[in-house]
Design a protein around this motif. Structure first.
Motif, PDB file in Angstrom:
ATOM      1  N   UNK A  27       0.829  -1.206   0.000  1.00  0.00           N
ATOM      2  CA  UNK A  27       0.000   0.000   0.000  1.00  0.00           C
ATOM      3  C   UNK A  27       0.866   1.261   0.000  1.00  0.00           C
ATOM      4  N   UNK A  28       1.955   1.235   0.734  1.00  0.00           N
ATOM      5  CA  UNK A  28       2.878   2.377   0.755  1.00  0.00           C
ATOM      6  C   UNK A  28       3.481   2.597  -0.625  1.00  0.00           C
ATOM      7  N   UNK A  29       3.918   1.523  -1.252  1.00  0.00           N
ATOM      8  CA  UNK A  29       4.503   1.629  -2.597  1.00  0.00           C
ATOM      9  C   UNK A  29       3.453   2.102  -3.594  1.00  0.00           C
ATOM     10  N   UNK A  30       2.240   1.581  -3.483  1.00  0.00           N
ATOM     11  CA  UNK A  30       1.181   2.001  -4.402  1.00  0.00           C
ATOM     12  C   UNK A  30       0.852   3.482  -4.215  1.00  0.00           C
ATOM     13  N   UNK A  31       0.884   3.948  -2.965  1.00  0.00           N
ATOM     14  CA  UNK A  31       0.596   5.357  -2.684  1.00  0.00           C
ATOM     15  C   UNK A  31       1.557   6.294  -3.390  1.00  0.00           C
TER      16      UNK A  31
ATOM     17  N   UNK B   7      11.535   2.010   4.560  1.00  0.00           N
ATOM     18  CA  UNK B   7      12.283   1.379   3.463  1.00  0.00           C
ATOM     19  C   UNK B   7      11.410   1.334   2.217  1.00  0.00           C
ATOM     20  N   UNK B   8      10.144   0.954   2.396  1.00  0.00           N
ATOM     21  CA  UNK B   8       9.221   0.859   1.257  1.00  0.00           C
ATOM     22  C   UNK B   8       9.020   2.219   0.601  1.00  0.00           C
ATOM     23  N   UNK B   9       8.850   3.239   1.406  1.00  0.00           N
ATOM     24  CA  UNK B   9       8.636   4.574   0.852  1.00  0.00           C
ATOM     25  C   UNK B   9       9.864   5.047   0.072  1.00  0.00           C
TER      26      UNK B   9
END
Length: 172
Positions: free
Chosen positions: A25-29, A69-71
């Motif tokens: 979800x973070x990456x998709x955002x 890390x994901x962001x």
């Protein structure tokens, strides 16, 4: 996290189940692309597994560390995608330029390239290395920092300082 750092795959499975949806979800955002977000999420989870020993509980939560890390990874991917899109647009524009303008454009391009080259020579070696990795080699900030063996923040500062100096020199 300590169990993951010791190679405990069951502990990692629990961590994966708990955090993967949030990572995706973070990456998709950031990316707004399901396939890209899925790819980044997989990369992040692999990084978490391989670097779980670096987690420091005093600095924050596991979820916060993983989401950070994901962001960062998603932002790096978005920037890379933007640079690739710009290059494609420039190439497409060059391909549609009429022949009569090509000589003038080549001369202007060479003059601009010479000016940029001279400005690049006035940068410090560290700044020039950072810019070369990011803008000529297409390396992400994280990969560039790893290649030069410096912290990510230091690498980003070098790139920013180099760009500011180039901007000042080219404006002059």
């Amino acid at each position: 996290m300590r169990a993951c750092a010791r190679g405990d795959s069951e502990a990692f499975s629990v961590l994966y189940t708990a955090l993967f949806p949030r990572v995706r979800a973070t990456a998709w955002g950031v990316l707004r692309d399901v396939a890209q977000a899925e790819e980044v999420a997989q990369e992040v989870i692999a990084e978490v597994w391989s670097s779980s020993g670096r987690f420091c509980a005093e600095r924050g939560t596991v979820a916060g560390w993983v989401v950070a890390i994901a962001h960062r990874r998603a932002v790096d991917r978005a920037r890379s995608r933007t640079r690739a899109s710009r290059r494609e647009q420039q190439y497409a524009q060059l391909a549609t330029t009429p022949d009569y303008d090509s000589v003038v454009e080549q001369v202007m391009y060479r003059l601009d390239a010479d000016e940029v080259r001279q400005c690049l020579e006035r940068l410090t070696d560290l700044q020039r290395q950072a810019l070369t990795l990011v803008y000529l080699d297409g390396t992400t900030h994280a990969d560039g920092a790893a290649r030069l063996g410096v912290p990510l923040g230091t690498f980003k500062t070098r790139v920013r300082d180099a760009l500011e100096r180039l901007r000042r020199e080219l404006d002059d």
